[in-house]
Design an enzyme around this catalytic site. Structure first.
Site, PDB file in Angstrom:
ATOM      1  CG  ASP A 213      -1.961   0.992   1.296  1.00  0.00           C
ATOM      2  OD1 ASP A 213      -2.920   0.837   0.534  1.00  0.00           O
ATOM      3  OD2 ASP A 213      -1.858   1.952   2.097  1.00  0.00           O
ATOM      4  CD  GLU A 264      15.838 -14.516   3.119  1.00  0.00           C
ATOM      5  OE1 GLU A 264      14.993 -15.114   3.830  1.00  0.00           O
ATOM      6  OE2 GLU A 264      16.559 -13.582   3.539  1.00  0.00           O
TER       7      GLU A 264
HETATM    8  C1  NOJ Z   1      -4.451   3.051  -0.603  1.00  0.00           C
HETATM    9  C2  NOJ Z   1      -5.576   2.100  -0.454  1.00  0.00           C
HETATM   10  O1  NOJ Z   1      -5.828   1.493  -1.693  1.00  0.00           O
HETATM   11  C3  NOJ Z   1      -6.761   2.875   0.066  1.00  0.00           C
HETATM   12  O2  NOJ Z   1      -7.929   2.095   0.084  1.00  0.00           O
HETATM   13  C4  NOJ Z   1      -6.417   3.393   1.424  1.00  0.00           C
HETATM   14  O3  NOJ Z   1      -7.469   4.220   1.888  1.00  0.00           O
HETATM   15  C5  NOJ Z   1      -5.124   4.196   1.409  1.00  0.00           C
HETATM   16  N1  NOJ Z   1      -4.092   3.537   0.672  1.00  0.00           N
HETATM   17  C6  NOJ Z   1      -4.606   4.393   2.801  1.00  0.00           C
HETATM   18  O4  NOJ Z   1      -4.155   3.156   3.301  1.00  0.00           O
END
Ligand code: NOJ
Ligand code: CA
Length: 552
Positions: A213, A264
């Site tokens: 993310d 790994e």
């Molecule tokens: C990106 C994610 O796809 C989204 O759903 C989220 O709100 C933000 N990152 C924060 O984690």
């Protein structure tokens, strides 16, 4: 220059994103759960009737107070009881692997939940072990109105300042997203060790990859300098150049370290979600076994010229060496069947929308790169219509002029499996309303209909698997006289595929490229069904909204 051999699963395979809360509910609480995903694995892979994808990406299922529906993690190595148990997760991994499906999980390592024990400890003491695990700063003083000034001008992507004052610690802490999502301090060695430990734990549990993310925002400027202002578009976020709150050089070293851990175990991959950036930022972050979501396709309108422009821009930025990730929909954006649909709500507009969805599927599943499908797109699920005031998505509830945030509930509707009450999703009250057309637009109805969008996805996935050029071939656009037509050729040393898409609702004449010495084009697939002669050459007339693949 010819591309290197393309033969790893994360290059040739198709990844299917599941939003666990909305996939299938087994205990009647209205929320999807891991057991529900296990129950529906045959839909995805392992049998002749399956969709035929190669991997499942699970959006977060970790313990979370759900301020951002799981993207606020309170325990990186646990399973939220609302989704099940670790034993359910193990069953899920086993069920996927038995069917030849890989498992990719979402890691949210830029920030945790404010409920995470690390943040609780960090806020409790300026001198304890966890004091510097988050990004804390004193206030530089009071404004003329008397309020405490924030350490710099950074904004939260979800609106307001990126800094929140904490009464317990009497300092500000940084949050790129909600105040309930404090940013972790990746510059602290213990944080780095703990988060890389999380990666190891899930590898030990058998996962095949990670979606990272907002990975390009892990590091911020060490001196936390204010961003320069600029004339922007809608919303305060766009009024700054984000030079200090993301894309810092330290990321490269971290990615290399993370990659070494993942490497790994042979055959594991990662895919980074580029946060608020474009091709120029994405290209340098692509690495062996590491893809990057660059968002080239996810906001495009229904236009051959727009898709052509995106292909050209990406080719220019990536060249033949970097392998793209292709995405039309995800849990943050409007569903593409709605985004690309014609105006109108009658049956004709709906049929045209489905025809466009098949053309879009042809593009997604035949262009160079790894396709990522979002649950429901295989039946051309449309957006739910939920007013901001009634939204479950917290950022949507905070939307304002300064933060014109969109309502992501629209893309997160429960999956309609059958036409029965509850749509086969839940025996209880679903956490978001069922799609209003669930009685007719559902998986079981479309599975039985050879002309359905689902049947098109299955057919295209079969064609992909059988056509080396579609899996790993080079790609070049083939110019067309008709501006509503997009054509491209994919080629390996051994075979070729010509893909052509008619974006117009009228017939279009298409010119075919030369198939290569000693070869001839044969129609391998068309959204119009089987009514075509097998061999084609020079030129061909496509029907309205027809997409066709010829192979040689
Ligand atoms: C990106 C994610 O796809 C989204 O759903 C989220 O709100 C933000 N990152 C924060 O984690
Ligand atoms: Ca449930």
């Amino acid at each position: 220059m010819a591309a290197a051999a393309i033969d790893e699963w994360w290059q040739t395979g198709v990844v299917y994103q599941v939003y666990p809360r909305s996939f299938a509910d087994t205990n009647g609480d209205g929320m999807g759960d891991l057991a529900g995903i296990v129950d529906h694995l045959d839909h995805l892979g392992g049998s002749p009737d399956s969709l035929g994808v190669d991997a499942v990406w699970l959006s977060p299922f970790y313990p979370s107070p759900d301020h951002d529906f799981g993207y606020d993690v309170a325990d990186y190595v646990g399973v939220d009881p609302k989704y099940g148990t670790l034993a359910d997760f193990e069953r899920l991994v086993e069920g996927c692997h038995r069917r030849g499906l890989k498992v990719v999980i979402d890691l949210v390592l830029n920030h945790s939940s404010s409920q995470h024990s690390w943040f609780q400890a960090s806020r409790a003491s300026r001198s304890g072990d966890h004091a510097d695990w988050y990004i804390w700063r004193d206030s530089p003083g009071r404004s003329i109105l008397g309020g405490r000034r924030a350490p710099n001008n950074w904004r939260s992507f979800f609106g307001g300042s990126a800094w929140t004052w904490d009464d317990a610690r009497e300092q500000f802490y940084l949050h790129t997203f909600l105040p309930e999502q404090p940013d972790l301090n990746w510059r602290h060695p213990a944080v780095r060790e703990a988060l890389l430990g999380v990666v190891r734990t899930w590898l030990d549990r058998g996962v095949d990859g990670f979606r990272l993310d907002v990975f390009n925002t892990f590091f911020k400027d060490a001196a936390l300098r204010s961003n320069p202002w600029r004339l922007g578009g809608r919303g305060a976020w766009s009024w700054q150049r984000h030079v200090y709150d993301r894309d810092q050089p330290e990321l490269r070293g971290l990615l290399a370290e993370l990659r070494a851990i993942v490497d790994e175990r042979p055959g594991r991959m990662t895919v980074g979600e580029l946060f608020d950036g474009r091709l120029a930022e994405a290209a340098p972050l692509i690495a062996p076994r590491h893809l990057v979501f660059d968002w080239s396709l996810i906001t495009l309108p229904w236009s051959a010229a727009a898709f052509k422009g995106a292909v050209l821009a990406r080719d220019a930025a990536f060249g033949p060496e970097r392998w793209p990730a292709n995405v039309l929909s995800n849990h943050d954006q409007p569903r593409h069947a709605s985004r690309l649909a014609p105006a109108g709500v009658d049956a004709a507009a709906e049929a045209e929308g489905d025809a466009r969805a098949k053309v879009a599927a042809t593009l997604l599943l035949t262009m160079r790169g790894t396709p990522f499908l979002y649950y429901g797109e295989e039946i051309a699920l449309r957006n739910l219509s939920i007013p901001n005031a009634e939204a479950a998505d917290p950022p949507a509830r905070r939307a304002s002029f300064l933060s014109p945030w969109w309502n992501r509930d629209q893309a997160r509707g429960p999956m309609p499996w059958t036409g029965a009450p509850g749509a086969g999703f839940s025996s209880g009250r679903p956490w978001l309303p069922l799609p209003p057309d669930a009685a007719r637009r559902n998986v079981s109805a479309q599975a039985a209909d050879p002309a359905s969008v689902l049947s098109a996805y299955r057919g295209l996935l079969r064609l992909r698997r059988a056509t080396p050029a579609l899996l790993g071939g080079d790609q070049a656009l083939v110019d067309q006289a008709d501006a509503d037509v997009l054509g491209y050729i994919r080629r390996t040393d051994a075979d070729a595929a010509f893909v052509v898409l008619n974006f117009a609702s009228r017939p279009a004449t298409v010119s075919l490229p030369a198939p290569g010495a000693g070869r001839g084009w044969r129609v391998a697939w068309s959204t119009a069904g089987d009514g075509r002669s097998e061999s084609v050459s020079d030129s061909i007339v496509l029907g309205p909204l027809e997409a066709l693949v010829a192979t040689a």
